[in-house]
Scaffold this motif. Structure first.
Motif, PDB file in Angstrom:
ATOM      1  N   GLY A 114       0.801  -1.217   0.000  1.00  0.00           N
ATOM      2  CA  GLY A 114       0.000   0.000   0.000  1.00  0.00           C
ATOM      3  C   GLY A 114       0.830   1.262   0.000  1.00  0.00           C
ATOM      4  N   GLY A 115       1.600   1.448   1.011  1.00  0.00           N
ATOM      5  CA  GLY A 115       2.398   2.661   1.154  1.00  0.00           C
ATOM      6  C   GLY A 115       1.520   3.897   1.266  1.00  0.00           C
ATOM      7  N   ASP A 116       1.979   4.975   0.599  1.00  0.00           N
ATOM      8  CA  ASP A 116       1.230   6.231   0.659  1.00  0.00           C
ATOM      9  C   ASP A 116       0.000   6.231  -0.238  1.00  0.00           C
ATOM     10  N   ASN A 117      -0.138   5.210  -1.083  1.00  0.00           N
ATOM     11  CA  ASN A 117      -1.314   5.141  -1.956  1.00  0.00           C
ATOM     12  C   ASN A 117      -2.532   4.507  -1.266  1.00  0.00           C
ATOM     13  N   LEU A 118      -2.365   4.000  -0.064  1.00  0.00           N
ATOM     14  CA  LEU A 118      -3.448   3.331   0.663  1.00  0.00           C
ATOM     15  C   LEU A 118      -3.626   3.998   2.020  1.00  0.00           C
ATOM     16  N   HIS A 119      -4.862   4.418   2.299  1.00  0.00           N
ATOM     17  CA  HIS A 119      -5.175   5.073   3.568  1.00  0.00           C
ATOM     18  C   HIS A 119      -6.363   4.348   4.194  1.00  0.00           C
ATOM     19  N   LEU A 120      -6.213   4.030   5.463  1.00  0.00           N
ATOM     20  CA  LEU A 120      -7.232   3.274   6.196  1.00  0.00           C
ATOM     21  C   LEU A 120      -7.863   4.158   7.263  1.00  0.00           C
ATOM     22  N   ALA A 121      -9.155   3.913   7.523  1.00  0.00           N
ATOM     23  CA  ALA A 121      -9.855   4.698   8.544  1.00  0.00           C
ATOM     24  C   ALA A 121     -11.026   3.889   9.077  1.00  0.00           C
ATOM     25  N   ILE A 122     -11.367   4.164  10.340  1.00  0.00           N
ATOM     26  CA  ILE A 122     -12.581   3.628  10.947  1.00  0.00           C
ATOM     27  C   ILE A 122     -13.558   4.785  11.102  1.00  0.00           C
ATOM     28  N   CYS A 123     -14.821   4.541  10.691  1.00  0.00           N
ATOM     29  CA  CYS A 123     -15.821   5.614  10.651  1.00  0.00           C
ATOM     30  C   CYS A 123     -17.031   5.217  11.480  1.00  0.00           C
ATOM     31  N   LEU A 178     -11.321  -9.748   1.131  1.00  0.00           N
ATOM     32  CA  LEU A 178     -11.017  -8.334   1.385  1.00  0.00           C
ATOM     33  C   LEU A 178      -9.621  -7.978   0.878  1.00  0.00           C
ATOM     34  N   ILE A 179      -8.639  -8.826   1.126  1.00  0.00           N
ATOM     35  CA  ILE A 179      -7.262  -8.550   0.668  1.00  0.00           C
ATOM     36  C   ILE A 179      -7.208  -8.515  -0.855  1.00  0.00           C
ATOM     37  N   ARG A 203      -6.751  -5.370  -5.877  1.00  0.00           N
ATOM     38  CA  ARG A 203      -7.244  -5.036  -7.207  1.00  0.00           C
ATOM     39  C   ARG A 203      -7.557  -3.542  -7.330  1.00  0.00           C
ATOM     40  N   GLU A 204      -8.234  -2.995  -6.336  1.00  0.00           N
ATOM     41  CA  GLU A 204      -8.559  -1.566  -6.383  1.00  0.00           C
ATOM     42  C   GLU A 204      -7.308  -0.700  -6.259  1.00  0.00           C
ATOM     43  N   LEU A 205      -6.323  -1.165  -5.532  1.00  0.00           N
ATOM     44  CA  LEU A 205      -5.069  -0.409  -5.388  1.00  0.00           C
ATOM     45  C   LEU A 205      -4.298  -0.381  -6.707  1.00  0.00           C
ATOM     46  N   VAL A 212      -6.316   4.119 -13.608  1.00  0.00           N
ATOM     47  CA  VAL A 212      -7.382   3.651 -14.497  1.00  0.00           C
ATOM     48  C   VAL A 212      -8.607   4.541 -14.302  1.00  0.00           C
ATOM     49  N   VAL A 213      -9.213   4.931 -15.432  1.00  0.00           N
ATOM     50  CA  VAL A 213     -10.384   5.803 -15.359  1.00  0.00           C
ATOM     51  C   VAL A 213     -11.571   5.002 -14.814  1.00  0.00           C
TER      52      VAL A 213
END
Length: 736
Positions: free
Chosen positions: A57-66, A105-106, A111-113, A120-121
């Motif tokens: 992930g690195g800086d391209n992946l951000h996680l949060a609980i809402c 989930l992984i 895939r989305e990452l 991708v548009v």
């Protein structure tokens, strides 16, 4: 503490709209773990998320609980207990996942990452607050499941009601087999009762009770639960709230069943009658005692429904034709009036103009003719068009009124008689309940819909104030070894009893909760139940296992109930034993009757006087051997006859015993004191002893008793002195 700090560092904690909007502005792929206040974030996925974040992930992946409760765009998730994962890019949702499937989930994050890194548009994306296709499908499936469960619950309620009505009507039919009810229409009042009893007398009907009752449509739902000829919905709708006369009849069962006799009674009330004419005149035809009542009601016309105006008779038909004709004439008159009004208005305008106006008109008309050659015609057409539009509007309004409602005639029967006994019992149950107080218990109070909720027993102190506050909605609770009804064992019925015994961490506090108050349900849910019944139907079934009928009874009450049960079992055993004895006695009587009928002659020849005559004729052994021989022969013949009768009723063994005892009385009753005469008689009167030895044969002994004893016994009874010749009794055995 390190773990908690690691979770906070790995995932941003979003508690309000400001934090949420700020987080959405971040670049890259955002993965939101959405949770509710009563069901926290999924901590079991933290390890897998950390691995993905650090490795790919690195800086391209951000996680949060809402927290969905405090974020407006996520309000639709605040009541969900299932983990929800939303994937966001550029402030819009690109994917959504429900559940705790770690590999899925992984794979989805990976895939989305990749799409995000490769830029991708996104052709398909959604607003954060917008329902996505997966949500729509889940919502549809949920609604279908809810509808299915509600239908099952309704069916269960209906089945329970029908079962109870079947039980109640069975009791009424057993206790009132000759009772029926007739329901009269609103056209029949109490003052007509004398006329109503005229056809009842020939049928031997007895009116035990009658009432004028205000009926409701809901009551007929109970009455018609097993009816084969129910009143139609249209009739019941008209009877709703009306006062009806009802009669409680006792029927003579020898004339037929209750429905058939009462149906005959109803036919007598509604058929045409005849009355003999005066002198030689023909019989006079009279109208029925009761006739149907026709009620005209206004009903809505359903979309696509076609109907015709109802014409009940020639008079109604003529009235209808006259009405149609008057409407046509009215329209024609209105049209003529409009035309006359137009002519009058035109003449008035012309008369007011004067001669100068006429000249000006004549001057102006030629100038206008080239440009408007057909103005008068056009004006007339415009007027006609306006009238046509008005007529069309009027016609449309009339058609719209005609399409919305129509007049319908409903025929109310003067009397209604159900054609089965169960419906008569249902009428008694609904309208004549006072007649059943002697054998029918009162109806049980309905139990409101309820479910089962299970909690860890360690939370008992936290739940105590909720149970105290909502005591009416949580009527029963207990401590069990498991939340599974099939494996659960009762540990205690109260908190004090539970704490006094041995406890384990697996113990559960089970609550029976009425599903009536949302505040109470939310209060209990906030404490994190380990199990909640998915539907009311399942909850009712589970409650019957956890909390049977005698759950809240004291030991003394249970002991009293058990004592009553034991007494009832003993009484049932005694009834069964008496029934068996009665059956055996009846079988014995039935078995004796053919035997008695087969031997009428033996019963007719049964000796009446010989035993007494023999006893009087031989008071002592000193009267002579010949006389004793004669008496012995008579006694032997009497013994043979009685032995034959006894053998016919009791069997061969009884005959043998009787034949052995009777001769002993004849030989050893009086002569037993003197044995010499008995020995002396043996050689001289051998023929007289033969009958005494003959009874075991069974068939030879009755023959002489039926032929010879009648002529020989009367002399023995009439001649008690010893002067009777000894030759006569000696000859009887010889001939036999």
């Amino acid at each position: 503490m390190a773990k908690k700090g690691g979770v906070q560092q790995l995932q941003a904690d979003l508690q309000n709209d400001e934090d949420f909007e700020a987080f959405l502005e971040r670049p890259g792929l955002l993965v939101l773990d959405i949770y509710s206040e009563w069901c926290g974030p999924c901590l079991g996925m933290v390890g897998s998320l950390r691995k993905v974040k650090l490795e790919i992930g690195g800086d391209n992946l951000h996680l949060a609980i809402c927290k969905a409760d405090d974020i407006t765009a996520l309000k639709r998730f605040c009541k969900k207990s299932e983990p929800t994962w939303m994937f966001v890019q550029g402030g819009r949702s690109v994917n959504l996942m429900f559940g705790t499937d770690v590999p899925k989930l992984i794979a989805l994050i990976t895939r989305e990452l990749d799409k995000t890194v490769q830029k991708v548009v996104r052709t398909v994306s959604y607003e954060i607050s917008e329902l996505q296709p997966v949500e729509v499908e889940l919502l549809r499936a949920k609604q279908e499941e809810i509808a299915r469960q509600e239908q099952l619950e309704r069916d269960a309620v209906i089945k329970k009601k029908v079962d109870y009505l079947m039980h109640v009507t069975d009791i009424i039919m057993d206790n009132m087999p000759d009772i029926g009810v007739t329901v009269f229409g609103p056209q029949v009042n109490r003052d007509m009762f004398k006329k109503l009893t005229e056809p009842a007398e020939p049928l031997r009907l007895q009116c035990k009770d009658r009432k004028v009752i205000t009926v409701l449509a809901e009551q007929f739902e109970t009455v018609n639960f097993a009816c084969k000829n129910p009143l139609s919905d249209e009739v019941i709708e008209q009877l709703d709230g009306k006062e009806l006369l009802m009669c409680f009849w006792k029927v003579d069962e020898y004339l037929g069943s209750v429905p058939n006799v009462l149906a005959t009674y109803a036919h007598e009330l509604t058929k045409d009658r005849t009355e003999p004419g005066e002198g030689s005149e023909e019989d006079v035809l009279l109208p029925p005692i009761l006739t149907p009542l026709k009620v005209k009601v206004e009903v809505e016309i359903q979309e696509g429904e076609t109907w015709e105006e109802e014409i009940s008779s020639e008079e109604d038909e003529n009235r209808f034709k006259a009405k149609v004709k008057s409407q046509i004439n009215l329209q024609e008159d209105l049209q003529l009036i409009d035309e006359e009004m137009e002519e009058v208005s035109y003449e008035e305008e012309v008369s007011e103009e004067g001669e100068e106006g006429k000249e000006a008109r004549e001057v102006e008309e030629p100038a206008e003719l080239p440009a408007f050659p057909s103005m008068p015609f056009d004006m007339d057409m415009d007027l006609v068009d306006d009238m046509g539009e008005e007529e069309e509007e009027f016609g449309d309004e009339r058609e719209s009124v005609k399409k919305s409602t129509r007049i319908k005639t409903v025929k109310l029967p003067p009397i209604w008689v159900p054609n089965n006994r169960r419906t008569h019992a249902a009428l008694i149950y609904v309208f004549f309940r006072g007649q059943t107080t002697g054998f029918l218990p009162p109806d049980p109070k309905p139990d409101p819909p309820h479910i089962i909720m299970a909690f860890d027993a360690q939370k008992r102190r936290d739940l105590s104030h909720v149970l105290l506050r909502y005591k009416e909605d949580v009527p029963l609770y207990g401590y069990f070894s498991s939340e599974d009804p099939e494996r659960a064992q009762l540990l205690a019925k109260s908190t004090e009893e539970y704490e006094a015994g041995a406890t384990t961490s697996d113990d559960k506090l089970i609550l029976k909760v009425h599903k009536v108050r949302s505040n109470m349900m939310l209060s209990l849910v906030s404490y994190g139940p380990t199990y909640v019944s998915p539907t009311v139907k399942i909850g009712i079934e589970e409650a019957q296992v956890f909390f049977p009928e005698d759950y809240d009874k004291t030991p003394e009450e249970l002991a009293a109930t058990e004592k009553i049960k034991r007494k009832s079992r003993k009484s049932k055993k005694a009834e069964r034993a008496s029934t068996d004895v009665d059956a055996l006695s009846e079988a014995a009587v039935e078995a004796e009757e053919p035997v008695r009928e087969a031997e009428p002659e033996v019963a007719a020849v049964e000796p009446e006087a010989p035993p007494e005559a023999a006893a009087e004729a031989a008071p002592t052994p000193a009267e002579g051997g010949d006389q004793q021989a004669e008496e012995g022969a008579d006694q032997a013949s009497g013994a043979e006859a009685s032995a034959a009768e006894f053998s016919a009723s009791e069997g061969a063994e009884g005959m043998a015993e009787a034949s052995g005892e009777v001769p002993a009385e004849g030989e050893g009753g009086a002569p037993a004191e003197g044995e010499a005469p008995a020995e002396g008689e043996a050689p001289a009167d051998a023929p007289g002893e033969a009958p005494a030895d003959a009874p075991p044969a069974g068939t030879e002994a009755p023959a002489p008793a039926t032929e010879e004893p009648p002529p020989t016994e009367p002399p023995a009874a009439e001649q008690p002195p010893p002067e009777a010749p000894p030759a006569e009794p000696a000859e009887v055995p010889a001939e036999s």
